[in-house]
Design an enzyme around this catalytic site. Structure first.
Site, PDB file in Angstrom:
ATOM      1  N   ASP A 101       0.866  -1.167   0.000  1.00  0.00           N
ATOM      2  CA  ASP A 101       0.000   0.000   0.000  1.00  0.00           C
ATOM      3  C   ASP A 101       0.914   1.232   0.000  1.00  0.00           C
ATOM      4  O   ASP A 101       2.111   1.131   0.261  1.00  0.00           O
ATOM      5  CB  ASP A 101      -0.885  -0.039   1.242  1.00  0.00           C
ATOM      6  CG  ASP A 101      -1.776   1.171   1.350  1.00  0.00           C
ATOM      7  OD1 ASP A 101      -2.462   1.493   0.365  1.00  0.00           O
ATOM      8  OD2 ASP A 101      -1.777   1.810   2.418  1.00  0.00           O
TER       9      ASP A 101
ATOM     10  N   ASP B 236      -0.280   5.159   0.904  1.00  0.00           N
ATOM     11  CA  ASP B 236      -0.604   6.099   1.982  1.00  0.00           C
ATOM     12  C   ASP B 236      -0.744   5.372   3.313  1.00  0.00           C
ATOM     13  O   ASP B 236      -1.529   4.428   3.436  1.00  0.00           O
ATOM     14  CB  ASP B 236      -1.916   6.830   1.680  1.00  0.00           C
ATOM     15  CG  ASP B 236      -1.835   7.685   0.431  1.00  0.00           C
ATOM     16  OD1 ASP B 236      -0.846   8.412   0.278  1.00  0.00           O
ATOM     17  OD2 ASP B 236      -2.757   7.619  -0.395  1.00  0.00           O
TER      18      ASP B 236
ATOM     19  N   ASP C 209      -1.389  -0.864   5.937  1.00  0.00           N
ATOM     20  CA  ASP C 209      -1.683  -0.301   7.250  1.00  0.00           C
ATOM     21  C   ASP C 209      -3.160  -0.314   7.608  1.00  0.00           C
ATOM     22  O   ASP C 209      -3.519   0.088   8.712  1.00  0.00           O
ATOM     23  CB  ASP C 209      -1.197   1.156   7.300  1.00  0.00           C
ATOM     24  CG  ASP C 209      -1.990   2.029   6.327  1.00  0.00           C
ATOM     25  OD1 ASP C 209      -1.898   1.781   5.114  1.00  0.00           O
ATOM     26  OD2 ASP C 209      -2.708   2.933   6.785  1.00  0.00           O
TER      27      ASP C 209
END
Length: 224
Positions: A12, A14, A177
């Site tokens: 990922d 961001d 995240d």
């Protein structure tokens, strides 16, 4: 925990590689000001990040995590255009890498892993950030939230990587995240690593049961 026989690492963006919330917040508040609406703190906007530009705009217009349907399509499209225009002009002003990200990615690539980005951020914004933060050239493939017809938490982007690279899911690892990353990985029969420091809507990433939870990005090197 040690992962075995991995060839492809999917990241990922961001909240995993970069903290882009400051620039996203600036663009969201510029959009809200243009619409004569109340602005929000960076911390509040940070809690809305992770599901792509349109959902972020909808949350800002609603002023809450839960999206309101009180605005019409024309209003939404105008707001989205304002946000995208503002963000395009300031895509990497205050965005920064999380600690040890560059060194860790360089080492993983040196070890022979194939690195991929699978993000819900619109594709047009990814390359400028990578270039500005000196991550360009590390990734073999970049999938944005608009690259395919579906995005995380749907498994389509992850399945696309396995098909394109002709590598089975059990030889891939999703690193992210938020629950979007973990849910997508499970649906794609792919193992995952959950990072605790990013954007996960105030939830503990462990709740979604990734195979491994890490507090520091550099700890990936000990697991592969």
């Amino acid at each position: 925990m040690k992962f075995k026989d991995k060839q492809v690492l999917l990241f990922d963006l961001d909240g995993t590689l970069v903290d882009s919330a400051p620039d996203l917040a600036l663009a969201i508040n510029a959009m809200l000001e243009a619409l004569n609406k109340s602005t929000f703190s960076e911390d509040t906007i940070r809690s809305w990040v992770g599901n792509g530009a349109q959902v972020l705009v909808q949350r800002a217009l609603s002023g809450a995590d839960q999206i309101s349907n009180d605005f019409d399509e024309q209003e939404l499209q105008r707001a989205l255009t304002l946000f995208l225009d503002s963000y395009r002009d300031n895509v990497c002003v205050n965005t920064v890498l999380y600690p040890d990200v560059r060194q860790t990615l360089v080492e993983l690539k040196r070890r022979g892993y194939r690195l991929v980005i699978v993000t819900n951020k619109p594709h047009q914004f990814v390359e400028p950030i990578l270039t500005r933060l000196r991550l360009d050239g590390l990734f073999e493939l970049i999938l944005g939230g608009d690259s395919l017809s579906k995005r995380k938490p749907d498994p389509m982007p992850l399945n696309h990587v396995t098909q394109l690279f002709e590598v089975p899911a059990n030889q891939c690892l999703m690193i992210g995240d938020s629950k979007n990353d973990i849910v997508a990985a499970k649906a794609a029969s792919m193992e995952s690593v959950g990072l605790t420091y990013g954007y996960n809507y105030g939830e503990d990433i462990a709740v979604h049961q990734p195979e491994l939870v890490l507090n520091h990005f550099a700890d990936l090197l000990e697991t592969l």
